[in-house]
Design a protein around this motif. Structure first.
Motif, PDB file in Angstrom:
ATOM      1  N   UNK A  60       0.969  -1.269   0.306  1.00 22.56           N
ATOM      2  CA  UNK A  60      -0.076  -0.244  -0.104  1.00 22.56           C
ATOM      3  C   UNK A  60       0.761   1.425   0.212  1.00 22.56           C
ATOM      4  N   UNK A  61       0.827   2.077  -0.874  1.00 17.58           N
ATOM      5  CA  UNK A  61       1.839   3.454  -1.299  1.00 17.58           C
ATOM      6  C   UNK A  61       0.764   4.386  -0.523  1.00 17.58           C
ATOM      7  N   UNK A  62       1.575   4.649   0.803  1.00 20.34           N
ATOM      8  CA  UNK A  62       1.077   5.589   0.919  1.00 20.34           C
ATOM      9  C   UNK A  62       2.331   6.717   2.036  1.00 20.34           C
ATOM     10  N   UNK A  63       2.320   8.134   2.383  1.00 23.52           N
ATOM     11  CA  UNK A  63       3.602   8.784   3.229  1.00 23.52           C
ATOM     12  C   UNK A  63       4.495   8.057   3.324  1.00 23.52           C
ATOM     13  N   UNK A  64       3.231   7.202   4.809  1.00 26.13           N
ATOM     14  CA  UNK A  64       4.205   6.915   5.842  1.00 26.13           C
ATOM     15  C   UNK A  64       5.013   5.521   5.382  1.00 26.13           C
ATOM     16  N   UNK A  65       4.356   4.574   4.327  1.00 26.82           N
ATOM     17  CA  UNK A  65       4.607   3.358   4.333  1.00 26.82           C
ATOM     18  C   UNK A  65       5.705   3.746   3.272  1.00 26.82           C
TER      19      UNK A  65
END
Length: 254
Positions: A60-65
């Motif tokens: 899952x592509x998020x700023x955190x990951x």
């Protein structure tokens, strides 16, 4: 028991091995389904060899990951031995470079491979767009808005004006890798037909774009590049390989 046969010791000689022109390293996301395949399509040249290391990441592509991948970069880079004599090395994630920062990515990798030219898809895109003379960009991404907007800022900080943006709004890399090339082509043409843009960049190493670049350029009569497309070109040029390669648009003639 069978009779033991003596093993004859054979002589041998050595040469440089595979990649006598250039050996190139590539850190590939564990979730990526596309980058290695497209690299083979675009860099199938005599004497050029690519060496891949897989890098742990969240699908899952998020700023955190994306930011979490910073800790995995040295681990993956260390799996490529220095005796390979790499001529160039890349981290294969456009959005990861956006959030970790290009300079930080390069710094981390060079700690493991000092003196080797380092790039990533974002840095490669900037170099490609400059070489193509693109100043007013149409940006195609698969990401949710928070990732797309962060990338837009990175381009604008390099004096590349973003004039139009289109996204598939998909944060799952497993799904992004299965978006069909026609959808990517249609997206590039949709943005590229606008008079306000003079070129297109298709972001994400999981999107299959390499084989539609030339058709997109012929349709909109403007330069088009993409994450893997720009990265392949930049890695070859950093490694001193200047061959023109047909079938992949105007960038590979520069």
């Amino acid at each position: 028991m069978p009779n033991e046969i003596a093993i004859k010791r054979l002589g041998f000689s050595t040469d440089y091995g595979a990649g006598e022109r250039a050996r190139i390293g590539l850190l590939v996301l564990g979730s990526d389904q596309t980058l290695e395949w497209e690299m083979r399509l675009m860099t199938h040249l005599p004497g050029v060899s690519f060496y891949h290391s897989r890098l742990a990441n969240d699908v899952v592509v998020t700023p955190k990951t994306l930011s979490k991948m910073e800790a995995e970069l040295p681990v993956a880079a260390a799996l490529l031995p220095n005796y390979l004599g790499l001529r160039a090395l890349a981290y294969g994630c456009t959005s990861g470079a956006t959030f970790i920062g290009e300079a930080r990515v390069h710094e981390i990798i060079q700690e493991k491979h000092p003196g080797v030219p380092i790039t990533d898809p974002l840095s490669a895109a900037k170099a490609a767009l400059k070489a193509l003379g693109v100043n007013n960009l149409g940006l195609v991404t698969p990401y949710k808005p928070n990732v797309t907007r962060a990338m837009q800022k990175r381009f604008e900080s390099a004096n590349i004006k973003i004039k139009m943006v289109g996204s598939f709004y998909e944060e799952n890399d497993e799904v992004v890798g299965r978006i069909d090339p026609k959808s990517v082509l249609d997206a590039a043409i949709s943005l590229g037909r606008s008079d306000v843009v003079d070129g297109i960049f298709i972001s994400c190493t999981s999107l299959r774009a390499a084989e539609i670049i030339e058709q997109a350029e012929e349709t909109i009569c403007k330069p088009v590049t993409a994450s893997n497309h720009a990265l392949a070109w930049h890695l070859l040029r950093l490694a001193g390989v200047t061959d023109e390669i047909s079938g992949f648009g105007s960038l590979f003639k520069l």
